[in-house]
Design an enzyme around this catalytic site. Structure first.
Site, PDB file in Angstrom:
ATOM      1  N   GLN A  66       0.850  -1.199   0.000  1.00  0.00           N
ATOM      2  CA  GLN A  66       0.000   0.000   0.000  1.00  0.00           C
ATOM      3  C   GLN A  66       0.882   1.244   0.000  1.00  0.00           C
ATOM      4  OE1 GLN A  66      -2.338   1.626   3.295  1.00  0.00           O
ATOM      5  NE2 GLN A  66      -4.180   1.415   2.017  1.00  0.00           N
ATOM      6  N   HIS A 123      -3.202   4.326  -1.442  1.00  0.00           N
ATOM      7  CA  HIS A 123      -3.997   4.694  -0.253  1.00  0.00           C
ATOM      8  C   HIS A 123      -4.623   6.059  -0.534  1.00  0.00           C
ATOM      9  CE1 HIS A 123      -5.567   5.065   3.623  1.00  0.00           C
ATOM     10  NE2 HIS A 123      -4.505   4.869   4.377  1.00  0.00           N
ATOM     11  N   TYR A 145      -5.731  10.917   3.887  1.00  0.00           N
ATOM     12  CA  TYR A 145      -4.329  11.152   3.495  1.00  0.00           C
ATOM     13  C   TYR A 145      -4.273  11.910   2.162  1.00  0.00           C
ATOM     14  CZ  TYR A 145      -3.454   8.376   7.557  1.00  0.00           C
ATOM     15  OH  TYR A 145      -3.438   7.957   8.855  1.00  0.00           O
TER      16      TYR A 145
HETATM   17  C1  LIG Z   1      -3.935  -0.834  13.737  1.00  0.00           C
HETATM   18  C2  LIG Z   1      -4.587  -0.344  12.473  1.00  0.00           C
HETATM   19  C3  LIG Z   1      -3.824   0.310  11.512  1.00  0.00           C
HETATM   20  C4  LIG Z   1      -4.395   0.720  10.299  1.00  0.00           C
HETATM   21  N1  LIG Z   1      -3.601   1.282   9.327  1.00  0.00           N
HETATM   22  C5  LIG Z   1      -4.098   1.453   8.081  1.00  0.00           C
HETATM   23  C6  LIG Z   1      -3.240   1.740   6.988  1.00  0.00           C
HETATM   24  O1  LIG Z   1      -2.004   1.823   7.113  1.00  0.00           O
HETATM   25  N2  LIG Z   1      -3.813   1.901   5.761  1.00  0.00           N
HETATM   26  C7  LIG Z   1      -5.165   1.789   5.570  1.00  0.00           C
HETATM   27  O2  LIG Z   1      -5.636   1.931   4.443  1.00  0.00           O
HETATM   28  N3  LIG Z   1      -6.005   1.513   6.590  1.00  0.00           N
HETATM   29  C8  LIG Z   1      -5.488   1.303   7.821  1.00  0.00           C
HETATM   30  N4  LIG Z   1      -6.318   0.895   8.832  1.00  0.00           N
HETATM   31  C9  LIG Z   1      -7.749   0.684   8.548  1.00  0.00           C
HETATM   32  C10 LIG Z   1      -8.012  -0.774   8.110  1.00  0.00           C
HETATM   33  O3  LIG Z   1      -7.384  -1.068   6.876  1.00  0.00           O
HETATM   34  C11 LIG Z   1      -9.509  -1.007   7.943  1.00  0.00           C
HETATM   35  O4  LIG Z   1      -9.990  -0.111   6.976  1.00  0.00           O
HETATM   36  C12 LIG Z   1     -10.261  -0.792   9.260  1.00  0.00           C
HETATM   37  O5  LIG Z   1      -9.620  -1.448  10.336  1.00  0.00           O
HETATM   38  C13 LIG Z   1     -11.690  -1.333   9.148  1.00  0.00           C
HETATM   39  O6  LIG Z   1     -11.680  -2.732   8.914  1.00  0.00           O
HETATM   40  P1  LIG Z   1     -12.040  -3.774  10.083  1.00  0.00           P
HETATM   41  O7  LIG Z   1     -13.382  -3.339  10.628  1.00  0.00           O
HETATM   42  O8  LIG Z   1     -12.093  -5.125   9.424  1.00  0.00           O
HETATM   43  O9  LIG Z   1     -10.967  -3.668  11.129  1.00  0.00           O
HETATM   44  C14 LIG Z   1      -5.776   0.504  10.075  1.00  0.00           C
HETATM   45  C15 LIG Z   1      -6.546  -0.129  11.061  1.00  0.00           C
HETATM   46  C16 LIG Z   1      -5.977  -0.576  12.229  1.00  0.00           C
HETATM   47  C17 LIG Z   1      -6.825  -1.313  13.226  1.00  0.00           C
END
Ligand SMILES: Cc1cc2nc3c(=O)[nH]c(=O)nc-3n(C[C@H](O)[C@H](O)[C@H](O)COP(=O)(O)O)c2cc1C
Length: 359
Positions: free
Chosen positions: A97, A173, A178
């Protein structure tokens, strides 16, 4: 169960329809280089049909948060080679990403330089997590038109570096506030040059970057993550459909692997004009394979695939805490719970020590 069936993504066949969502873990060193625990972390999760890495800075200028990795120095590229080789040896597939944080950063972690953005508008009402603790956002430096064109090239170079490092593809991304998301937003982009002032102009940066990524990586190796209804990081649009529909239609013309749509996870009480279901509203416009993300469990993920718009579900928190998530879905097993304190930064605790099911 559709989640556990093989599925074609571009030229690849995935072992299941489960992706690991990109997740920043802040475990690189001060030079943005990942090390052995990161190799292990991704290898442990290689049973995903598709692994999406944590967001990776495309350049020094792109960096917003401490201990986040990069893909612009030879040391960084070499370190990622170990990750991709180990994941491939396990039969996994992994996309990088690509990240430019824009105004979502702080000068204390940018060698004293202010963050850059489409317009000089700082984020209000939130603080940024820095190496010196939480801090108020600064007013970013407005990018010149020439600087924007250079960033488009930086994305292309980072995509080339990703392919050199052995990644199977790259994801832009363009979500969660961002830099690309800043360009798409009426609240963050007040430019009057070709990159702002109209829907078409606000979409231009993302479309130029996507073309550059395709040129650098090839067909069927590029995806994009969008979150049209997420207003976090002060991202607002008077009419998200008017902004994002033409964007997705223009993306339909590019030879992409997928579009990855994140559902808004925040209450929409103050945004009654926003679509309630981003995957349905925007995924139905896309001709590309749709990856759905945001708050899914096994049953709701399966139900989403049954609807027919999304072909893959990306799991964030659940995959972070359960390295063998597809196996747990298959066996209807219980899940480890995610530990908030070890999400960002630190060592192997909360990173590579979440237990697997006993075999
Ligand atoms: C610890 C953590 C770090 C994350 N970092 C990113 C990231 O670097 N890039 C991104 O697109 N989304 C990031 N997200 C968002 C996740 O990709 C995802 O969109 C979000 O957790 C919702 O999905 P879920 O309900 O299955 O957790 C992050 C989420 C968490 C929990």
């Amino acid at each position: 169960m559709k989640l556990l069936e093989k599925i074609t993504l571009g030229k690849e066949i995935l072992q299941n329809a489960i992706a690991m969502a990109p997740m920043t873990r802040s475990r690189a060193n001060g030079e943005g280089v990942v090390s052995n625990p990161t190799v292990l972390y991704y290898t442990q999760r290689a049973s995903a049909g598709l692994l999406l890495t944590e967001a990776i800075n495309i350049s020094e200028q792109a960096m917003g948060s401490p201990l986040t990795p990069g893909l612009y120095s030879p040391q960084q590229i070499d370190a990622w080679k170990k990750v991709t080789k180990s994941v491939h040896d396990k039969g996994g597939l992994i996309y990088a990403q690509l990240w430019h944080t824009g105004r979502v950063g702080h000068s204390v972690d940018r060698k004293g330089k202010l963050p850059v953005a489409p317009s000089a508008i700082g984020i209000k009402g939130q603080q940024h997590f820095t190496s010196q603790g939480p801090k108020e956002y600064e007013t970013p430096q407005e990018l010149t038109t020439a600087e924007i064109k250079q960033i488009v090239k930086d994305y292309g170079q980072a995509a080339k570096n990703a392919i050199e490092a052995g990644f199977d593809g790259v994801e832009l991304h363009a979500a969660f506030g961002y830099l690309p998301n800043q360009f798409l937003s009426e609240s963050a982009n007040l430019r009057t040059d070709e990159y702002g002032g109209s829907i078409e102009n606000r979409n231009r940066f993302v479309l130029e970057v996507m073309q550059e990524l395709v040129n650098a990586s090839g067909s069927d190796k590029v995806g994009i993550k969008l979150s049209p209804t997420v207003y976090y990081n002060n991202i607002e649009n008077s009419d998200p459909v008017a902004q994002f529909k033409p964007l997705i239609e223009a993306l339909n013309e590019l030879p992409l692997a997928y579009i990855h749509l994140m559902n808004g996870l925040f209450p929409l009480d103050n945004y009654p004009h926003y679509p309630k279901n981003a995957v349905e509203t925007f995924g139905s416009i896309s001709k590309h394979l749709v990856i759905a993300n945001g708050g899914f469990n096994k049953d709701s993920g399966e139900a989403e695939l049954e609807k027919g718009i999304a072909k893959i579900i990306a799991y964030g928190g659940l995959f972070l805490a359960n390295p063998d998530l597809p196996k747990r879905f298959e066996l209807d097993a219980a899940f480890n719970t995610i530990e908030q304190a070890t999400m960002y930064g630190g060592g192997e605790k909360g990173y590579t020590d979440y237990p697997f099911l006993e075999s």
